[in-house]
Design a protein around this motif. Structure first.
Motif, PDB file in Angstrom:
ATOM      1  N   PRO A 177       3.938  -8.755  -1.488  1.00 44.18           N
ATOM      2  CA  PRO A 177       3.868  -7.292  -1.187  1.00 44.18           C
ATOM      3  C   PRO A 177       4.526  -6.755   0.279  1.00 44.18           C
ATOM      4  CG  PRO A 177       1.433  -8.380  -1.256  1.00 44.18           C
ATOM      5  CD  PRO A 177       2.521  -9.435  -1.297  1.00 44.18           C
ATOM      6  N   GLU A 178       5.076  -5.888   0.030  1.00 41.81           N
ATOM      7  CA  GLU A 178       5.894  -5.124   1.152  1.00 41.81           C
ATOM      8  C   GLU A 178       4.801  -4.791   2.369  1.00 41.81           C
ATOM      9  OE1 GLU A 178       6.878  -1.006   0.821  1.00 41.81           O
ATOM     10  OE2 GLU A 178       5.363  -0.496  -0.561  1.00 41.81           O
ATOM     11  N   MET A 179       5.486  -4.797   3.427  1.00 38.38           N
ATOM     12  CA  MET A 179       4.722  -4.489   4.619  1.00 38.38           C
ATOM     13  C   MET A 179       3.666  -5.824   5.035  1.00 38.38           C
ATOM     14  SD  MET A 179       5.838  -1.641   5.200  1.00 38.38           S
ATOM     15  CE  MET A 179       5.123  -0.931   6.750  1.00 38.38           C
ATOM     16  N   SER A 180       4.179  -6.801   4.687  1.00 42.15           N
ATOM     17  CA  SER A 180       3.370  -8.188   4.760  1.00 42.15           C
ATOM     18  C   SER A 180       3.584  -8.759   6.137  1.00 42.15           C
ATOM     19  CB  SER A 180       3.640  -9.386   3.689  1.00 42.15           C
ATOM     20  OG  SER A 180       3.157  -8.964   2.565  1.00 42.15           O
ATOM     21  N   LEU A 229      10.135 -11.285   8.736  1.00 45.72           N
ATOM     22  CA  LEU A 229      10.716 -10.419   9.374  1.00 45.72           C
ATOM     23  C   LEU A 229       9.407  -9.349   9.070  1.00 45.72           C
ATOM     24  CD1 LEU A 229      12.966  -8.879  10.711  1.00 45.72           C
ATOM     25  CD2 LEU A 229      13.620  -7.736   8.564  1.00 45.72           C
ATOM     26  N   GLN A 230       9.212  -8.537  10.199  1.00 47.78           N
ATOM     27  CA  GLN A 230       7.984  -7.671  10.091  1.00 47.78           C
ATOM     28  C   GLN A 230       8.269  -6.384   9.481  1.00 47.78           C
ATOM     29  OE1 GLN A 230       4.976  -8.707  11.464  1.00 47.78           O
ATOM     30  NE2 GLN A 230       4.102  -6.565  10.950  1.00 47.78           N
ATOM     31  N   ASP A 231       7.280  -5.862   8.499  1.00 49.66           N
ATOM     32  CA  ASP A 231       7.273  -4.580   8.080  1.00 49.66           C
ATOM     33  C   ASP A 231       8.302  -4.145   7.129  1.00 49.66           C
ATOM     34  OD1 ASP A 231       4.956  -4.013   9.318  1.00 49.66           O
ATOM     35  OD2 ASP A 231       5.995  -2.793  11.049  1.00 49.66           O
ATOM     36  N   SER A 267       6.712  -6.093  -3.896  1.00 49.09           N
ATOM     37  CA  SER A 267       5.667  -5.359  -4.569  1.00 49.09           C
ATOM     38  C   SER A 267       5.236  -4.284  -3.857  1.00 49.09           C
ATOM     39  CB  SER A 267       4.562  -6.286  -5.029  1.00 49.09           C
ATOM     40  OG  SER A 267       3.780  -6.791  -4.244  1.00 49.09           O
ATOM     41  N   ASP A 268       5.027  -3.003  -4.371  1.00 48.43           N
ATOM     42  CA  ASP A 268       4.426  -1.805  -3.721  1.00 48.43           C
ATOM     43  C   ASP A 268       2.906  -1.861  -3.271  1.00 48.43           C
ATOM     44  OD1 ASP A 268       5.391   0.902  -3.269  1.00 48.43           O
ATOM     45  OD2 ASP A 268       3.395   1.256  -4.572  1.00 48.43           O
TER      46      ASP A 268
END
Length: 787
Positions: A177-180, A229-231, A267-268
């Motif tokens: 997932p994105e923003m993980s 990497l963050q976010d 993933s969104d």
């Protein structure tokens, strides 16, 4: 074992030092002789440079040696030397022959039969096979006798680092997932090394990342790939290609390596709110548009995809909420604005709506990025059009009496032009809805009037359509449904509610109820029907029955005396007067037919007149015919026996035969007529036509005119005319006369059908009640006259 093989391994010294190989011998008793070419020299043994021979003597078995070692993947030009077999019984003069068998003997491994040297003929691969088991012995060339028994030994292939690590997949597919958060596990990759894991570091693998930094990292020992990497935002970058290396020798220099590619997709998640691309939308719609018409489409944007981009649209302003409707197209996620009910240019020309769009599914982790909705203004302009006339009501209901005369005004409709010019309106009846032209309408004022008479009992409702059209534009037409109810007037007299099959028992008592009657009337007076019943005045004199009104729209038929005889009178006709309670009051006389029947003591009908015999007996027509046929056969047999006896008696008396004369006449409705020229009264009105006379040869022509025969035929004719049991259809009656004085009496079979007085049919009564009627019918007179 007194003597044994002495295997000697003579690899180069350097190779021995690198591999750390040990020397050993098979178990043996005797001397261990180190000849030329053996490992070590006399100098090395401490004997000095003269090649002093070292002689070891053992009294017990000492060396326990049974294994050779060989390095895999040997790349030399000559055969790879494995080792040497030697027996202490070999004098070295070539009289001893060494024999080798077992796995790979003669193919992979060869032995010098004279010296016992073993060589490998091919390059060996430990990953294919790591150990070979062989057998060897020494044989005397002179005697062929085995000098040594078979001895087993093994050749073990030593591993070298000749295999690079290999991943289980050439390409890995993964998503996260994105923003993980940093360190979120993505996928685990695995590499294997075919080298011997128990020998050195040849199969010890470590992982490193060659491509994909700084977004991802890999754990060296486990192969787990994690976010670094963050976010990381999917909307900025969605796909990543990560290259992972696996290297053996614990990652040291000189180790072998392999690589794989990992395709990672973000993933969104719902981290983006929907947004309208513009703040104001403008649409227009004609005032003639029908409800359900699409006005326009609004499309809000959401950078998310799939479920996270699903949206809902709604109207939040009070203005236009009931006139317009907005819904979401599930395929395009667009807001479709439609008309909910009619708009009117003359009433309101512009509608302003506020529309809001929301995400259908929210992620609570990202609420701080919100709000996850947006609003926009929607202006809808109404376009003017030439509209048809509009009726004041959507439908009309009118009433008219069924007795109303032609020309009566039933009601009126009203319509007007909604446009600003207010064009005059003209009315007419849609003749497709009034094919019989029962109604019409005045074109100028919309008054509906009666054009034909009405009958409520035939059609209580009339549904027509009235048209309204503009004088100036005949194409602008509107219609309105008009329902006309026909009101009832009392114009139908009451009658019996049903057909009654009524009977009275012969043993009935006075005052006994024989029938309950009711009435029906197609009229529908207010408050319901109210019927009264009474006996007609003309039947009140010497009445056998009476009518008693129950005051509940029913009445009873009662007997006025005790005892009725069906032989004396088979039926009665009772005139009943029925009156309704309408205004004006109407009445009618209805006749009730009552049959006289024989009944049991409980009043159950057993037998009625001849016409109802089949019904009262409970028999079908076929069964009744079969019974009558059996009776006729029995009677005919009895007649024939009597006829035979009479003929024999006549012969004994030596009298001449009586000659019967017969006259056949047609009968219709209990009326018989004779039409023979030989009939007794040829001039009588009953005698017509010219029918043949059945006569006997030798009979004088004038014999037919005697008075005896004339009287006989006249009597029979009267009997047939007055017979109440005669069938009501054309039939044939016979009249036979055989003279007088014959001891044989009648010899004719026709006599049995014409005269019942000569026989006694009472025995039929013994057959049961069903046959009693047959006996009663013969010679019995009855009257069907009504009084």
């Amino acid at each position: 074992m007194r003597s044994g093989l002495l295997p000697l391994l003579l690899p180069p010294l350097l190779l021995v030092q690198q591999c750390g190989l040990a020397l050993a011998t098979l178990r043996t008793i005797g001397a261990l002789r180190r000849g030329p070419g053996a490992l070590g020299t006399s100098e090395e043994a401490g004997g000095g440079p003269g090649g002093v021979e070292l002689l070891l003597r053992r009294s017990k078995r000492g060396w326990a040696w049974n294994q050779f070692y060989l390095m895999e993947e040997f790349m030399g030009d000559s055969l790879q030397y494995v080792g040497k077999l030697h027996s202490d019984q070999d004098p070295g003069d070539g009289t001893v022959r060494y024999v080798l068998t077992g796995e790979g003997a003669g193919d992979l491994f060869t032995i010098d039969q004279r010296s016992g040297d073993i060589h490998a003929t091919k390059r060996l691969d430990r990953e294919e096979r790591s150990v070979y088991t062989l057998r060897a012995r020494a044989v005397s060339n002179k005697t062929g006798r085995a000098l040594e028994d078979w001895t087993n030994f093994t050749i073990k292939i030593h591993d070298i680092n000749d295999n690079a690590p290999t991943f289980t997949k050439s390409v890995y597919m993964a998503s996260v997932p994105e923003m993980s958060d940093v360190g979120t596990s993505v996928i685990t990759v695995t590499a294997t090394d075919a080298d011997d894991i128990s020998y050195g570091n040849s199969a010890r693998v470590v992982y490193s990342i060659l491509q994909g930094q700084p977004y991802f990292s890999v754990e060296p020992n486990t192969g787990v790939i994690r976010t670094a990497l963050q976010d990381m935002n999917r909307e900025n970058r969605e796909h990543y290609q990560v290259v992972i290396q696996a290297k053996d020798m614990a990652g040291q220099m000189g180790g072998l390596s392999g690589t794989t590619t990992v395709s990672i997709t973000l993933s969104d998640v719902n981290n983006n709110p929907p947004r309208f691309p513009q703040g104001v939308y403008q649409f227009s719609i004609p005032e003639s548009a029908q409800p359900g018409s699409v006005i326009g489409v609004l499309h809000a944007r959401d950078n998310d995809v799939g479920r996270n981009a699903e949206m809902e649209y709604k109207i939040t302003s009070e203005d236009g909420r009931d006139i317009f409707k907005i819904s979401t197209d599930k395929d395009t996620q667009e807001g479709v604005l439609t008309l909910n009910r009619h708009v009117d240019y003359e009433t309101k020309r512009m509608h302003t709506l506020r529309v809001q769009v929301d995400n259908r599914y929210l992620d609570p982790r990202f609420r701080s990025l919100g709000p996850f909705h947006d609003t926009a203004l929607v202006k809808v302009a109404v376009e003017d059009e030439n509209e048809p006339p509009v009726f004041q009501r959507s439908s009309y209901v009118m009433e008219v009496l069924e007795s109303a005369p032609v020309g009566t005004i039933v009601g009126a409709v009203s319509a007007m032009d909604p446009d600003n010019n207010r064009s005059p309106v003209r009315y007419s009846v849609d003749r497709h809805t009034d094919m019989d032209r029962v109604f019409n309408v005045y074109p100028g004022n919309g008054s509906v009037y009666l054009q034909k008479t009405l009958d409520r009992e035939t059609l209580p409702w009339h549904n027509i359509s009235i048209r309204a059209e503009e004088f100036n534009n005949l194409n602008q037409i509107s219609r309105v449904p008009v329902s006309i109810k026909v009101l009832d007037v009392n114009d139908n007299p009451p009658i019996f509610a049903t057909f009654y099959e009524t009977f009275v028992c012969e043993n009935a008592k006075a005052g006994q109820r024989i029938q309950m009657i009711s009435a029906t009337d197609p009229d529908e007076p207010i408050g319901g029907q109210r019927f009264s019943f009474r006996l007609a005045p003309e039947a009140s004199v010497k009445a056998n029955f009476t009518v008693r009104d129950n005051n509940d729209n029913t009445a009873m038929i009662l007997t006025l005396r005790s005892g009725y005889s069906r032989l004396h009178r088979s039926r009665y006709l009772i005139p009943v007067v029925i009156a309704d309670g309408g205004s004006p009051m109407l009445s009618s006389t209805n006749t009730l037919t009552v049959r006289v029947c024989s009944c049991d003591r409980d009043g159950n009908m057993k037998l009625c007149n001849a016409e109802a015999q089949a019904l009262t007996a409970g028999l079908s027509t076929g069964a009744l015919v079969a019974i009558l046929l059996c009776v006729c056969i029995l009677l005919r047999g009895a007649r024939r026996q009597a006829w035979s006896a009479s003929r024999r008696a006549a012969r004994r008396t030596a009298r001449g035969p009586d000659i019967p004369a017969r006259c056949a006449t047609p009968r219709r409705w209990r009326t018989a007529s004779c039409a023979a020229t030989s009939c007794p009264t040829p001039s009588s009105p009953r005698c017509r036509g010219d029918l043949p006379v059945l006569d006997a040869p030798g009979l004088a022509p004038g014999a037919l005119d005697n008075g005896t025969r004339r009287d006989f035929i006249a009597q029979r004719l009267a009997e047939n005319d007055s017979d109440p049991t005669a069938p009501p259809y054309d039939s044939l009656a016979t009249y036979a006369y055989e003279g007088s004085g014959s001891v044989a009496h009648s010899l004719s079979s026709l006599e049995s059908a014409a005269s019942d007085g000569d026989h006694d049919y009472n025995y039929l009564s013994d057959w049961g009640p069903r046959f009693k009627k047959l006996a009663d019918m013969y010679g019995t007179e009855d009257s069907d006259k009504d009084s």
